[in-house]
Design an enzyme around this catalytic site. Structure first.
Site, mmCIF file in Angstrom:
data_model
loop_
_atom_site.group_PDB
_atom_site.id
_atom_site.type_symbol
_atom_site.label_atom_id
_atom_site.label_comp_id
_atom_site.label_asym_id
_atom_site.label_seq_id
_atom_site.Cartn_x
_atom_site.Cartn_y
_atom_site.Cartn_z
ATOM 1 N N ASP A 138 0.827 -1.195 0.000
ATOM 2 C CA ASP A 138 0.000 0.000 0.000
ATOM 3 C C ASP A 138 0.871 1.259 0.000
ATOM 4 O O ASP A 138 1.712 1.433 0.872
ATOM 5 C CB ASP A 138 -0.905 -0.039 1.243
ATOM 6 C CG ASP A 138 -2.120 0.842 1.135
ATOM 7 O OD1 ASP A 138 -1.996 1.958 0.610
ATOM 8 O OD2 ASP A 138 -3.196 0.422 1.591
ATOM 9 N N THR A 147 -6.989 3.765 -1.761
ATOM 10 C CA THR A 147 -6.736 2.365 -1.413
ATOM 11 C C THR A 147 -7.774 1.410 -1.989
ATOM 12 O O THR A 147 -7.427 0.391 -2.588
ATOM 13 C CB THR A 147 -6.683 2.213 0.115
ATOM 14 O OG1 THR A 147 -5.604 3.016 0.616
ATOM 15 C CG2 THR A 147 -6.463 0.767 0.521
#
Length: 559
Positions: free
Chosen positions: A52, A91
């Site tokens: 991420d 995300t």
């Protein structure tokens, strides 16, 4: 797992041993027969790794320092200019592309949150990984769900074609695990509060209990700061961002501080440890059909938000996850599993303006608070004579904005045009596109670095959920007006520092190569599908298969 803090050359071996503590020895698998004399059999376990906020810029900056798992992956098929090609570089949308092969316009995941004025609750925000029709036991909580994802994941396609295939996902975030795992999934776990949890109604499993017990033990006693590698030392130095001071953190862990644990390299180590425990418990890669293991490592994002991308904290985070990945791969090797790996990211990131301004980028700035929905509502109300309260809804200074739903159509149109006029005169705004303009724009094709802003926004547009208009800020304007402890930097822009991510494929014995030209994250699923000879309906993917054979052969096309 013992959470090792040393970053000496012996760390990989120490971490590998720690990863396998208490894990049962796996029996050696008989090699699968080759499909032809000149080509290897498909891998028995696909591992999709997402880091991420691991931008292409971070990969390039630290590549020469990697000695563990990231160094191993860099010997495979390397695409340093991968693109999360859409504008909504957050995300949930990013993770939704990785194993579906589809852009957010088709996955339906347009953002981390969106506004749905029809929901029967005062707060009209809907989280991408929740079931808003169900109330959680805690009014401040939500019921996690993958119901908003409109398309199947690769793991689901594998299970449909091979019923014996297992589909498993683990992450530090629910939205990452669910978007990569999908609707039909055997095990799915993510970090929440102070341990790993799963979907409502699912049973606990020994692997998760064991990992949670190991984490609880660590949290109970705390841990010292991690030693800073020498190559990270030049990045040391306190920087003030609002009320937050960053640039000197080394991830010391006070006893009981689960929040600090989450925003540290230890979260990624725990996620990989749980993934390995599930590999052992489920004998992944040893069954009658190929299996899918999706692992999203969330700490790089938490560190990036809390401290920025150019400080010692990020340097230490990347050095540690590199070694943790090396230990993870070594543990898989020791188990005799034939696995293929892809690593990419859900989006990139940008350092906080306060440090950028010191590093030859004085034009980098924070978004003006006048761009927030409340202030924009007031400005539009002054132009239209309509009440300002709730006139325009949104969750920040950029992205999708919604006009109050119960206005007559003519008034809604006036609000949109007034908002466009207000925003067009603001020096930080690059573009404003209405829903009608986006709906009329064809889905972009061709190399993603050449796409116009409206094409990037189109790739994120899904009419039933997207706003009445979308706002894109200028390059270098961070959509975070006010920084504070735990949140000094963010992403989400249409610019390449947020769109570009590395895509790395690796399998033992493959001849590596590097392709610097742009590809997309939606190319991952079709590439993996071909790697395991999974037939997929024509038109199922927005992406294309990337040939991982550097010789005259091809890994693309079902054999």
């Amino acid at each position: 797992m013992r959470y090792t803090s040393a970053l000496s050359p012996a760390l990989a071996a120490i971490a590998a041993a720690a990863l396998s503590i208490g894990a049962p020895a796996a029996a050696s698998a008989a090699p699968a027969p080759a499909t032809a004399a000149s080509e290897p059999a498909p891998p028995r376990l696909l591992i999709a790794l997402a880091m991420d906020q691991f931008s292409a810029d971070l990969f390039a900056e630290y590549r020469s320092h990697f000695t563990g798992g990231l160094a191993r992956l860099a010997t495979g098929a390397v695409f340093p200019a991968g693109y999360q090609s859409h504008a909504a570089t957050e995300t949930c949308p990013g993770h939704s592309t990785l194993l579906t092969g589809n852009r957010p316009a088709h996955t339906g995941i347009i953002a981390n949150t969106w506004i749905d004025q029809s929901v029967a609750r005062p707060k009209k925000e809907v989280y991408c990984a929740e079931d808003e029709t169900r109330a959680a036991a805690d009014p401040k909580d939500y019921v996690a769900s993958v119901g908003h994802l409109l398309v199947p994941t690769l793991g689901e396609r594998m299970k449909q074609h091979w019923p014996a295939a297992r589909n498993v996902a683990v992450s530090g975030k629910d939205r990452a695990a669910l978007m990569m795992g999908g609707h039909v999934i055997d095990q799915v776990w993510w970090w929440k509060n102070n341990g790993f949890v799963t979907l409502d109604g699912r049973s606990d499993v020994p692997a998760a209990r064991a990992e949670n017990a190991a984490v609880a033990k660590l949290l109970a006693k705390g841990a010292p700061a991690l030693p800073l590698p020498a190559f990270c030392a030049p990045r040391e130095g306190a920087i003030q961002a609002g009320s937050a001071t960053v640039g000197t953190g080394h991830f010391a862990l006070a006893a009981g501080d689960a929040t600090a644990f989450r925003a540290s390299p230890r979260l990624d180590q725990a996620t990989l440890d749980l993934a390995l425990k599930l590999v052992d418990a489920m004998k992944l890669g040893k069954g009658a059909a190929p299996d899918m293991l999706a692992v999203s490592l969330s700490a790089t994002d938490y560190v990036g938000h809390a401290t920025g991308t150019q400080g010692p904290e990020m340097c230490l985070q990347l050095a540690t996850v590199d070694q943790a990945l090396g230990a993870f791969f070594a543990a898989l090797d020791a188990r005799g599993i034939d696995y293929g790996v892809v690593l990419s990211a859900d989006h990139g990131g940008f350092d906080m303006p306060e440090r950028q301004n010191r590093a030859a980028m004085p034009q980098v700035a924070r978004a003006d608070a006048a761009l927030l929905p409340k202030a924009l509502s007031a400005a539009v109300a002054a132009r239209t004579g309509l009440p300002a309260q709730g006139l325009i809804l949104g969750d920040g200074a950029a992205g999708d904005f919604w006009v109050k739903a119960d206005l007559p159509p003519a008034d809604k149109a006036r609000v949109v045009e007034a908002a466009r006029a207000v925003l067009a005169s603001h020096p930080q705004v690059a573009a404003v596109f209405t829903a009608a303009e986006l709906a009329a724009t064809p889905m972009p094709t061709g190399s993603p670095e050449t796409w116009t802003l409206i094409q990037r926004a189109r790739a994120s547009f899904y009419a039933p959920r997207s706003g009445d208009f979308v706002v894109l800020l200028n390059r270098g304007v961070m959509a975070l007006p006010q920084p504070g402890p735990g949140y000094v930097a963010t992403h989400g822009s249409p610019w390449d520092y947020d769109r570009r991510v590395p895509i790395l494929f690796w399998r033992k014995g493959m001849a590596g190569f590097e392709q610097p030209s742009a590809v997309e994250t939606v190319d991952i699923a079709p590439t993996l599908s071909a790697w395991i000879n999974l037939p997929v309906p024509q038109g199922a993917y927005d992406g294309r298969c990337l040939d991982l054979d550097s010789g005259p052969g091809s890994t693309c096309g079902v054999k």
